[in-house]
Write a protein that holds these residues in place. Structure first.
Motif, PDB file in Angstrom:
ATOM      1  N   PHE A   1      71.139   7.361 -34.572  1.00  0.00           N
ATOM      2  CA  PHE A   1      70.475   8.594 -34.142  1.00  0.00           C
ATOM      3  C   PHE A   1      70.130   9.524 -35.306  1.00  0.00           C
ATOM      4  O   PHE A   1      69.775  10.679 -35.087  1.00  0.00           O
ATOM      5  N   SER A   2      70.232   9.039 -36.520  1.00  0.00           N
ATOM      6  CA  SER A   2      69.933   9.836 -37.724  1.00  0.00           C
ATOM      7  C   SER A   2      70.628  11.194 -37.700  1.00  0.00           C
ATOM      8  O   SER A   2      69.996  12.220 -37.930  1.00  0.00           O
TER       9      SER A   2
ATOM     10  N   HIS B   1      69.659  17.381 -28.333  1.00  0.00           N
ATOM     11  CA  HIS B   1      69.627  16.212 -29.198  1.00  0.00           C
ATOM     12  C   HIS B   1      70.922  15.411 -29.141  1.00  0.00           C
ATOM     13  O   HIS B   1      70.921  14.233 -29.474  1.00  0.00           O
TER      14      HIS B   1
ATOM     15  N   ALA C   1      64.597  11.006 -29.708  1.00  0.00           N
ATOM     16  CA  ALA C   1      65.090   9.703 -30.159  1.00  0.00           C
ATOM     17  C   ALA C   1      66.058   9.813 -31.330  1.00  0.00           C
ATOM     18  O   ALA C   1      66.673   8.834 -31.709  1.00  0.00           O
ATOM     19  N   GLY C   2      66.190  10.979 -31.905  1.00  0.00           N
ATOM     20  CA  GLY C   2      67.114  11.083 -33.029  1.00  0.00           C
ATOM     21  C   GLY C   2      67.010  12.436 -33.695  1.00  0.00           C
ATOM     22  O   GLY C   2      66.192  13.273 -33.311  1.00  0.00           O
ATOM     23  N   GLY C   3      67.852  12.634 -34.686  1.00  0.00           N
ATOM     24  CA  GLY C   3      67.872  13.909 -35.388  1.00  0.00           C
ATOM     25  C   GLY C   3      68.805  14.892 -34.690  1.00  0.00           C
ATOM     26  O   GLY C   3      69.265  14.661 -33.581  1.00  0.00           O
ATOM     27  N   LEU C   4      69.024  16.000 -35.374  1.00  0.00           N
ATOM     28  CA  LEU C   4      69.965  16.988 -34.860  1.00  0.00           C
ATOM     29  C   LEU C   4      69.229  18.126 -34.173  1.00  0.00           C
ATOM     30  O   LEU C   4      69.721  18.726 -33.220  1.00  0.00           O
ATOM     31  N   THR C   5      68.037  18.409 -34.680  1.00  0.00           N
ATOM     32  CA  THR C   5      67.222  19.462 -34.082  1.00  0.00           C
ATOM     33  C   THR C   5      65.800  18.932 -33.996  1.00  0.00           C
ATOM     34  O   THR C   5      65.480  17.911 -34.599  1.00  0.00           O
ATOM     35  N   ASP C   6      64.965  19.628 -33.245  1.00  0.00           N
ATOM     36  CA  ASP C   6      63.567  19.242 -33.176  1.00  0.00           C
ATOM     37  C   ASP C   6      63.022  19.199 -34.599  1.00  0.00           C
ATOM     38  O   ASP C   6      63.322  20.067 -35.407  1.00  0.00           O
ATOM     39  N   ILE C   7      62.223  18.172 -34.885  1.00  0.00           N
ATOM     40  CA  ILE C   7      61.844  17.910 -36.277  1.00  0.00           C
ATOM     41  C   ILE C   7      61.071  19.080 -36.887  1.00  0.00           C
ATOM     42  O   ILE C   7      61.135  19.320 -38.080  1.00  0.00           O
TER      43      ILE C   7
END
Lengths: 323, 526
Positions: free
Chosen positions: A269-270, A188, A169-175
Motif C-alpha cells: 500500500f506504499s 486511506h 489504492a495506496g499512499g497515506l493521503t490523497d496524492i
C-alpha cells in the motif's frame, strides 16, 4: 506488590536480552558480504573508483574492528544518540520517529479489529456449532490462512480500489493533498488495516471458536445452564471468560507475525512506515538503523509479553507470577 | 482528483457513510495546477553534491549548463556555453546575472566554487569525485566568473557541468553528509521543495523567480511507488498524470482511453561480458559465434515486450558518434555462427556440445538474481547458444557471490550514457582499468581500443573524436569482449490531457531527475 516485583525483574532481564540482540546484529553485520560503500553508491558504484569507495568507508569507520564499532555504538547509545542512517541520510532517531507511529497505528488498529471480530464471531460460531455460520466461517478462515498477505492486499486493491472505487489504492493521503488530515488518512488506512486484520484473523477466530466450544461443555458452564441462567449470560459471562485465558497467550505469541504482516502490507500500500526502511536498511548494510529497529522491536515484544502475563494474573487468580 | 464515476459507484453501493465521514481534502481540484508523476526511483538525498540529479533536469537545481530536447548542451546558470582554452586545460564560465536561490540569496561564483570543492573534499561522502578526476582546481576571479583548471585536457568536460549548484551560504561550515539541506534543499530550479515524505512523495511548488520563466503549473507531486504492479494499478485508478511502468504493464494501460504510452529510447544497453580468463569465452571464435548466433530480435519482442532495439555496440544508434558500419542481423544467424566454430576446430561431441582439444564448449553466465530482465536475457542467450553446440549454465546470484567470479565467468551487465561516448566506455573497455572495481571485469586488453579511447578524450575537434570512436567501435566488434544484446526503451504512461511532453534519449539513471518529465515546468494539463 507481586506485579511490581515482576515488572522490576523483567526489566532486569530485558537489559541482557537487548544487549545480546544488538551484539548479534553487529556480528551478523560483520559477517555480511555486502560492502556498505557500494550499497550507498547504488548505481554509481559501477563508475566509482576503488579509491573513492575506500574513502567513504574510512569516513564512516566501517572498516574498524567489530569491538571498536560496537563500543562506539554503545557509548553513543548511552548518550541517547542512535547513530546515523547511511541509507536514509538522516539520524536514526528521526527515521524511527517519522515512521514508527504509522506502523504502530496500522498494527494497533488491525489487532483491535482482529480481537473484536474474532471474539464476537468465534463465540457465536461456537454457540451455533455446526450451523451455517460456523461452517462458513471455518471454511473462510482456512481459505484465508492459505493466502499470502501480499496476495490478499493486491486482491483487495483490485476489488475495492479499481473495480468499485471505494478506497484509494495506496499512499497515506490523497496524492495531491496539501497536508496530512485525519479524515484523509483514515480513508486511506481502512483497506490496509482490514487486509492486515483479515490475514491474521483466522488463527484467532478458530482459536476462540474451539475454546468456547470446549468450555461450553465445562462443568461450571453446564452448572450455570442447569441453574437456568439465560443463554447469553452463560455464553459471554461463563464460557467465553474461561476461554479468554489461553487467548491472551495467543496474542502475545502472535504479535511478531502481525508486525511481519504489517511490513508486507505497508509495502503493497506504499505506506511510509518502518516496513520499507527495514528492508532498505537490511539490503543497504545500514547497521545503525537495523540495530535500532531490532532494539525497538525487541523492546515491544518484551513489553507485550509482560503485559500478557500481567493480564493473565488479573484474569485468573490461580496464576501466580514468579516471585 | 478521483474520477467522478468512482464517486458515483461508491454512492450506488451505499458506502457514502464511509467516504463522507472521511471528507478527503483535495487540493486544487478546480484549476488543475497540480501535476502528479509516479516513479519507482526514489533518490536517497536531494543534494547534487551527494549524487542527486547530476546529469541535470533535476527540477530543483540548475547546472552551469543544461541539455535540451536533443541532449545538446545549452547555457543554464552560465550566461553562454563555457570557453575552453587552446590547451583544453582551462575552462572559463561567465555566469548569468540576476539569478536568485529559492531563499532569495543571489547566485554568484562563490556558490559554483563551493559546490565543486565540496564534491572534491574527501570528507564529503560523494561518489562524483570518480567522475571529476580531471578537475584540479576551481576558482572565482570575480563574482560572475568561474575558472576550472584541469589536470589534463578532457574533451567532454562541459558535459560534467550539468551538476546542480548549491548555495554556499546554506551549507558553509556544516557537515554536508549530515546536513538537513539534503532532505530540504535550496536551489535555483523551476521548483522548490515543500516537503519530502520518504517512501511516499516529494511535493514541489513553483519558483516564480525561475530565470527561464514562471513554471506553467503551480505544484508538482512525485509519488514514489516501488512496485511495478501497484504503480500500474494506481495509475489505472487515476491517481497519476504520468508514471513510468514496465513495458507490458504500460501496454495494458495503452488500451485504456485517456492514457498515452510513450516509448522513450535510451542509451541503456544490456549485454553479456565475456571474460578473457575463461578458456571457452577467451576463444575469439566462440565470442564471435555467440555474437552472430544470438537472436536479438526475439529478445526485443519476447523479453522486452517490444520496448527496445537490438544492440551491437556500446554507443547507441541515436548518438552522433555511432558508427553505422558496426551492426549485425537482428535475428540469429546460426549458419554463420556454426561455420566460425567449425573453422577453428570446435567439433560437436557425442552429446552435441562442441569440443576442442579436450576442452568442452561450456561456460556459466551469471546474472543478479533480483533482476528479472537480466535473468530472461541470460536464459535467451542460453537457448541460442545451445543451437550452436555451446552449453551455457545460467546462474542467478547476489552481487557478493558474483564479484569474486567476474574474471572467469560471463555476466549479464547493463550500462550506457547518452551524453558522451567517453563516460562509461573509457573505464569499461580500457586496459588500465582491467580488474578494478566493476570497470573492465573481463580483463579485455587491446592497444587499438586503448588508443582510440584515449584519442576520444584528448582531441577537442569533433571530427577527430568521431573518427576515434569509429575506430573504438570497429575494434570492439572485432574483439567481442561483450556480446551486446539490446538497448532498452523506458516506457511511460501519460494522461492524454497533458501537453508539452517531449521525450529525449534517456540514461540508465532516471528518477525524479532526468525522466520523461525533464521539462515538467512547461507541461500543462487540459
Amino acid at each position: 506488590m507481586s506485579a511490581r516485583r515482576t515488572v522490576g525483574r523483567r526489566l532486569l532481564v530485558a537489559v541482557p536480552v537487548l544487549a545480546a540482540t544488538s551484539m548479534g546484529m553487529f556480528a551478523l553485520g560483520a559477517a555480511s558480504p555486502y560492502d556498505p560503500a557500494e550499497q550507498y553508491a547504488g548505481a554509481a558504484a559501477f563508475t566509482a573508483t576503488d579509491e573513492n569507495l575506500a574513502q567513504l568507508r574510512a569516513n564512516w569507520g566501517v572498516d574498524d574492528p567489530l569491538p571498536v564499532q560496537y563500543w562506539r555504538w554503545i557509548t553513543n547509545l548511552v548518550q541517547g544518540d542512535l547513530g546515523w542512517s547511511i541509507t536514509r541520510h538522516e539520524p536514526v532517531t528521526s527515521v524511527i520517529a517519522a515512521r514508527a507511529g504509522w506502523t504502530l497505528l496500522l498494527v494497533g488498529a488491525a489487532l483491535a479489529l482482529v480481537l473484536v471480530a474474532s471474539l464476537l464471531l468465534g463465540t457465536v460460531a461456537a454457540y451455533r456449532r455446526g450451523g451455517w455460520l460456523d461452517r462458513g466461517l471455518r471454511a473462510a478462515a482456512y481459505a484465508v490462512e492459505a493466502m499470502p498477505v501480499f496476495w490478499l492486499a493486491l486482491a483487495a486493491i483490485t476489488v475495492f480500489a479499481l473495480v468499485l472505487g471505494w478506497f484509494p489504492a495506496g499512499g497515506l493521503t490523497d496524492i495531491a493533498a496539501d497536508g496530512v488530515h485525519a479524515g484523509d488518512v483514515a480513508h486511506h488506512l481502512i483497506l490496509p488495516i482490514t487486509v492486515l486484520a483479515v490475514s491474521q484473523a483466522p488463527w484467532f477466530l478458530l482459536f476462540v471458536r474451539d475454546s468456547v466450544a470446549d468450555s461450553l461443555r465445562d462443568d461450571h458452564v453446564l452448572a450455570a445452564r442447569g441453574r437456568g441462567l439465560p443463554g447469553r449470560t452463560v455464553l459471554f459471562g461463563h464460557a467465553l471468560r474461561t476461554a479468554l485465558l489461553p487467548f491472551l497467550t495467543l496474542i502475545g505469541t502472535h504479535l511478531p507475525e502481525l508486525v511481519g504482516g504489517a511490513v508486507l502490507v505497508e509495502t503493497v500500500f506504499s505506506l511510509p512506515g518502518l516496513g520499507a526502511v527495514t528492508v532498505q536498511a537490511a539490503l543497504g548494510s545500514d547497521f545503525p538503523l537495523l540495530a535500532a529497529i531490532t532494539l525497538v522491536t525487541t523492546a515491544v515484544v518484551l513489553t507485550a509479553n509482560l503485559l500478557t502475563d500481567l493480564a493473565y494474573t488479573a484474569a485468573d487468580p490461580r496464576v501466580r507470577l514468579d516471585g | 482528483m478521483r474520477v467522478t464515476f468512482h464517486r458515483l459507484t461508491a454512492a450506488a453501493a451505499l458506502v457514502l457513510a464511509v467516504t463522507a465521514c472521511s471528507a478527503t481534502p483535495q487540493a486544487q481540484d478546480s484549476n488543475g495546477g497540480t501535476i502528479v508523476v509516479a516513479t519507482a526511483g526514489e533518490p536517497d538525498t536531494l543534494n547534487p553534491v551527494l549524487n542527486y540529479g547530476v546529469d541535470g533536469a533535476s527540477l530543483i537545481f540548475d547546472g552551469l549548463v543544461a541539455r535540451d530536447g536533443r541532449n545538446e548542451l545549452t547555457p543554464a546558470l552560465a550566461a553562454a556555453l563555457p570557453d575552453v582554452s587552446a590547451d583544453g586545460r582551462t575552462v572559463t564560465v561567465k555566469l548569468r546575472d540576476g539569478v536568485v536561490f529559492h531563499d532569495g540569496t543571489p547566485f554568484t561564483s562563490a556558490d559554483v566554487v563551493f559546490t565543486y570543492r565540496a564534491v572534491l573534499d574527501p570528507k564529503v561522502d560523494s561518489t562524483l569525485r570518480s567522475d571529476l578526476d580531471m578537475l584540479d582546481a576551481v576558482e572565482a576571479p570575480d563574482a560572475s566568473t568561474v575558472v576550472f583548471r584541469l589536470r589534463y585536457a578532457y574533451a567532454p568536460f562541459l558535459q560534467r557541468l550539468t551538476l546542480g549548484i548549491v548555495p554556499a551560504t546554506a551549507l558553509q561550515g556544516q557537515d554536508i553528509n549530515k546536513s538537513g539541506f539534503n532532505r530540504k534543499p535550496i536551489g535555483t530550479g523551476p521548483y522548490q521543495v515543500e516537503s519530502w515524505t520518504a517512501g511516499d512523495r516529494l511535493v514541489l511548488t513553483a519558483n516564480d523567480r525561475y530565470f527561464a520563466g514562471k513554471p506553467a503549473n503551480r505544484r508538482v507531486v512525485v509519488a514514489f511507488v516501488a512496485d511495478d504492479n501497484i504503480r500500474a494499478q494506481r495509475t489505472r485508478a487515476g491517481e497519476f498524470d504520468a508514471a513510468e511502468l514496465a513495458p507490458k504493464l504500460a501496454a495494458g494501460l495503452g488500451t485504456v482511453t485517456g492514457f498515452t504510452v510513450h516509448k522513450v529510447p535510451t542509451a541503456d544497453y544490456r549485454g553479456v561480458m565475456l571474460p578473457f580468463g575463461n578458456p571457452v569465452t577467451g576463444d575469439l571464435a566462440v565470442r564471435k559465434a555467440l555474437n552472430t548466433g544470438v537472436d536479438r530480435k526475439a529478445m526485443v519482442d519476447g523479453v522486452l515486450g517490444g520496448a527496445g532495439e537490438p544492440a551491437y555496440s556500446p554507443i547507441p544508434p541515436t548518438s552522433a558518434f555511432a558508427d553505422a558500419t558496426v551492426t549485425g542481423k537482428p535475428g540469429a544467424d546460426t549458419a554463420t555462427a556454426t561455420g566460425l566454430l567449425d573453422a577453428v576446430g570446435w567439433v560437436p561431441g557425442a552429446d552435441g556440445i562442441r569440443v576442442k582439444g579436450g576442452q568442452k564448449a561450456a561456460f556459466t553466465i551469471m546474472y543478479p538474481a533480483s533482476d528479472s530482465l537480466r535473468k530472461e536475457l541470460a536464459l535467451a542467450v542460453t537457448a541460442d547458444a545451445k543451437k550452436l553446440g555451446i552449453q551455457v549454465t545460467p546462474e542467478g546470484l547476489t552481487w557478493d557471490a558474483i564479484t569474486p567470479r567476474m574474471k572467469t565467468d560471463a555476466l549479464v551487465m547493463g550500462w550506457g550514457s547518452p551524453y558522451d561516448p567517453d563516460f562509461v566506455s573509457y573505464k569499461l573497455f580500457g586496459s588500465k582499468f582491467a580488474g578494478e572495481g566493476y570497470f573492465n571485469l573481463g580483463l579485455y586488453k587491446s592497444a587499438e581500443t586503448d588508443k582510440a579511447l584515449q584519442d576520444g578524450r584528448d582531441q577537442a575537434d569533433p571530427a577527430k573524436r568521431k573518427d576515434a570512436y569509429s575506430r573504438f567501435q570497429r575494434q570492439l566488434a572485432a574483439d567481442v569482449p561483450w556480446v551486446f544484446l539490446t538497448y532498452l526503451q523506458h516506457t511511460y504512461v501519460v494522461r492524454s490531457t497533458v501537453k508539452g511532453v517531449q521525450p529525449r534519449v534517456e540514461a540508465h539513471e532516471h528518477d525524479v531527475a532526468n525522466s520523461l518529465w525533464w521539462n515538467l515546468h512547461t507541461w500543462t494539463k487540459g
